[in-house]
Design a protein around this motif. Sequence first.
Motif, mmCIF file in Angstrom:
data_model
loop_
_atom_site.group_PDB
_atom_site.id
_atom_site.type_symbol
_atom_site.label_atom_id
_atom_site.label_comp_id
_atom_site.label_asym_id
_atom_site.label_seq_id
_atom_site.Cartn_x
_atom_site.Cartn_y
_atom_site.Cartn_z
ATOM 1 N N THR A 170 57.506 -15.586 55.247
ATOM 2 C CA THR A 170 56.491 -16.818 55.631
ATOM 3 C C THR A 170 57.553 -17.452 56.493
ATOM 4 O OG1 THR A 170 55.834 -17.086 53.481
ATOM 5 C CG2 THR A 170 55.669 -19.187 54.786
ATOM 6 N N GLU A 171 59.138 -17.820 56.261
ATOM 7 C CA GLU A 171 60.133 -17.972 56.862
ATOM 8 C C GLU A 171 60.107 -17.557 58.520
ATOM 9 O OE1 GLU A 171 64.366 -17.915 55.199
ATOM 10 O OE2 GLU A 171 63.851 -19.204 53.730
ATOM 11 N N THR A 172 60.041 -16.419 58.770
ATOM 12 C CA THR A 172 59.857 -15.779 60.454
ATOM 13 C C THR A 172 58.745 -16.562 60.154
ATOM 14 O OG1 THR A 172 60.728 -14.258 58.984
ATOM 15 C CG2 THR A 172 59.880 -14.136 61.396
ATOM 16 N N GLY A 202 71.544 -31.601 60.057
ATOM 17 C CA GLY A 202 70.693 -31.995 59.823
ATOM 18 C C GLY A 202 70.460 -29.861 59.655
ATOM 19 N N ILE A 203 69.697 -29.475 59.254
ATOM 20 C CA ILE A 203 69.709 -28.248 59.314
ATOM 21 C C ILE A 203 67.553 -27.938 59.400
ATOM 22 C CG2 ILE A 203 71.963 -27.518 57.669
ATOM 23 C CD1 ILE A 203 67.975 -26.335 56.436
ATOM 24 N N ASP A 204 67.988 -26.734 59.966
ATOM 25 C CA ASP A 204 66.297 -26.887 60.169
ATOM 26 C C ASP A 204 66.327 -24.925 60.262
ATOM 27 O OD1 ASP A 204 63.288 -28.554 60.863
ATOM 28 O OD2 ASP A 204 63.283 -25.991 61.613
ATOM 29 N N ILE A 205 65.289 -24.766 59.941
ATOM 30 C CA ILE A 205 65.399 -23.086 60.089
ATOM 31 C C ILE A 205 64.376 -22.566 61.707
ATOM 32 C CG2 ILE A 205 62.706 -23.084 60.058
ATOM 33 C CD1 ILE A 205 63.760 -20.193 58.296
ATOM 34 N N SER A 206 63.659 -23.232 62.947
ATOM 35 C CA SER A 206 63.617 -23.369 63.815
ATOM 36 C C SER A 206 64.569 -24.208 64.831
ATOM 37 C CB SER A 206 62.247 -24.429 64.045
ATOM 38 O OG SER A 206 61.758 -24.988 65.218
ATOM 39 N N GLU A 207 65.135 -23.614 66.062
ATOM 40 C CA GLU A 207 66.211 -24.039 66.806
ATOM 41 C C GLU A 207 65.365 -24.097 68.028
ATOM 42 O OE1 GLU A 207 64.998 -20.319 66.077
ATOM 43 O OE2 GLU A 207 64.354 -19.261 67.911
ATOM 44 N N GLU A 208 64.413 -24.258 68.056
ATOM 45 C CA GLU A 208 63.429 -24.875 68.967
ATOM 46 C C GLU A 208 63.630 -26.618 68.779
ATOM 47 O OE1 GLU A 208 62.844 -24.686 71.895
ATOM 48 O OE2 GLU A 208 63.328 -22.284 71.630
ATOM 49 N N MET A 209 63.341 -26.885 67.448
ATOM 50 C CA MET A 209 63.241 -28.214 67.078
ATOM 51 C C MET A 209 64.417 -28.328 67.189
ATOM 52 S SD MET A 209 60.097 -29.463 65.659
ATOM 53 C CE MET A 209 59.772 -30.067 64.438
ATOM 54 N N LEU A 210 65.413 -28.092 66.816
ATOM 55 C CA LEU A 210 66.805 -28.478 66.997
ATOM 56 C C LEU A 210 67.840 -29.170 68.485
ATOM 57 C CD1 LEU A 210 68.247 -26.616 63.930
ATOM 58 C CD2 LEU A 210 67.278 -29.415 63.979
ATOM 59 N N ASN A 224 58.725 -33.768 54.595
ATOM 60 C CA ASN A 224 57.780 -32.948 54.365
ATOM 61 C C ASN A 224 57.667 -32.103 54.725
ATOM 62 O OD1 ASN A 224 56.408 -35.949 55.049
ATOM 63 N ND2 ASN A 224 57.399 -36.063 56.584
ATOM 64 N N SER A 225 58.353 -30.672 54.256
ATOM 65 C CA SER A 225 58.585 -29.654 54.183
ATOM 66 C C SER A 225 58.500 -29.086 52.692
ATOM 67 C CB SER A 225 59.909 -29.476 54.803
ATOM 68 O OG SER A 225 60.240 -30.307 56.163
ATOM 69 N N PHE A 226 58.387 -29.455 51.404
ATOM 70 C CA PHE A 226 58.637 -28.656 50.860
ATOM 71 C C PHE A 226 57.396 -27.149 50.183
ATOM 72 C CE2 PHE A 226 59.293 -27.805 46.382
ATOM 73 C CZ PHE A 226 60.736 -27.527 45.974
HETATM 74 C C1 LIG Z 1 56.953 -30.773 59.203
HETATM 75 S S1 LIG Z 1 57.913 -30.835 60.053
HETATM 76 C C2 LIG Z 1 59.014 -32.435 58.749
HETATM 77 C C3 LIG Z 1 60.386 -32.133 59.474
HETATM 78 C C4 LIG Z 1 60.748 -33.775 59.736
HETATM 79 N N1 LIG Z 1 61.444 -33.297 58.223
HETATM 80 C C5 LIG Z 1 59.865 -34.581 59.072
HETATM 81 O O1 LIG Z 1 59.675 -34.988 58.942
HETATM 82 O O2 LIG Z 1 59.349 -35.484 60.896
HETATM 83 C C6 LIG Z 1 59.078 -29.341 58.241
HETATM 84 C C7 LIG Z 1 60.191 -28.555 59.149
HETATM 85 O O3 LIG Z 1 60.553 -28.122 58.346
HETATM 86 C C8 LIG Z 1 61.125 -26.739 59.090
HETATM 87 N N2 LIG Z 1 61.533 -25.648 57.171
HETATM 88 C C9 LIG Z 1 60.691 -25.063 56.972
HETATM 89 N N3 LIG Z 1 60.612 -24.396 56.160
HETATM 90 C C10 LIG Z 1 62.244 -23.547 56.417
HETATM 91 C C11 LIG Z 1 63.042 -23.297 55.587
HETATM 92 N N4 LIG Z 1 62.655 -22.972 54.798
HETATM 93 N N5 LIG Z 1 64.079 -23.744 56.339
HETATM 94 C C12 LIG Z 1 64.343 -24.409 56.840
HETATM 95 N N6 LIG Z 1 63.866 -25.488 57.610
HETATM 96 C C13 LIG Z 1 62.060 -24.776 57.261
HETATM 97 C C14 LIG Z 1 60.350 -26.499 59.779
HETATM 98 O O4 LIG Z 1 60.686 -25.695 60.749
HETATM 99 C C15 LIG Z 1 60.120 -27.934 60.510
HETATM 100 O O5 LIG Z 1 61.294 -27.908 61.244
#
Ligand SMILES: C[S@@+](CC[C@H](N)C(=O)[O-])C[C@H]1O[C@@H](n2cnc3c(N)ncnc32)[C@H](O)[C@@H]1O
Length: 215
Positions: free
Chosen positions: A2-4, A69-77, A121-123
């Motif tokens: 799912t992460e990919t 801040g950390i995120d899995i998507s480099e483009e979001m960052l 918004n990510s869990f």
């Molecule tokens: C709906 S966005 C929320 C972004 C931000 N927290 C907000 O509320 O605007 C979900 C974010 O979770 C990130 N994400 C999802 N699974 C992740 C993981 N396992 N590790 C890090 N980031 C993850 C996605 O790349 C995406 O940027």
Amino acid sequence: MTETTVRKQYNQLAAVYDLRWRNYIVNTLSFLKTWVEISPTDTVLDIACGTGEFERLLLTEYSSQQIVGIDISEEMLAMSTTGYAYAKLKFSAYPQVSFQTASASRLPFGSNSFDVIVSANSFHYFDEPLVVLKEMRRVLKADGKVIILDWCKDYLVCKICDLVLKVFDPAYKQCYTQNQFHYLLNDENFMVCRATKIRFGVVWGLMVATAKVKT
Ligand SMILES: C[S@@+](CC[C@H](N)C(=O)[O-])C[C@H]1O[C@@H](n2cnc3c(N)ncnc32)[C@H](O)[C@@H]1O
């Protein structure tokens, strides 16, 4: 797996994310900011921070707040020169704010590093929610707190979204009822100190919990 898929999806979405989800982001993150109770000296980690909108809100109150801040998507960052202000560009004037591409399941930080950890918004994307909570516990200082805001399956619309997205969105993992969510926190040795459920408009039903490590 799912992460990919999540990374690919958000890399594609990054250019339009702030605009497409503007109302949702403003409503949920403004609420989160009033909920968190962060002091100006706290070191904050935002897990899955996306385009850094929560960081922007925090800095409007304390411009010297230390935030990672950390995120899995480099483009979001990614820093962008093509129009929309992505996270790194938004914060170039704040040297104490930094961003890293990383998975929530493998946080690139030492133990006991942060006073406050937030995740918004990510869990529902996390493949391994217990591993993520374990990582949160590891990098949190002993007297620190974790605040998680996410969709809540106690609401009918979220229940329906959960069923539909499980079939049609390969990036989506699952959302939880408030009870299930608190059980997960409890399983990873967190004690919920404060929690509520909240609606945003007719569609979105969310829950938030502030938790501390049990002593
Ligand atoms: C709906 S966005 C929320 C972004 C931000 N927290 C907000 O509320 O605007 C979900 C974010 O979770 C990130 N994400 C999802 N699974 C992740 C993981 N396992 N590790 C890090 N980031 C993850 C996605 O790349 C995406 O940027």
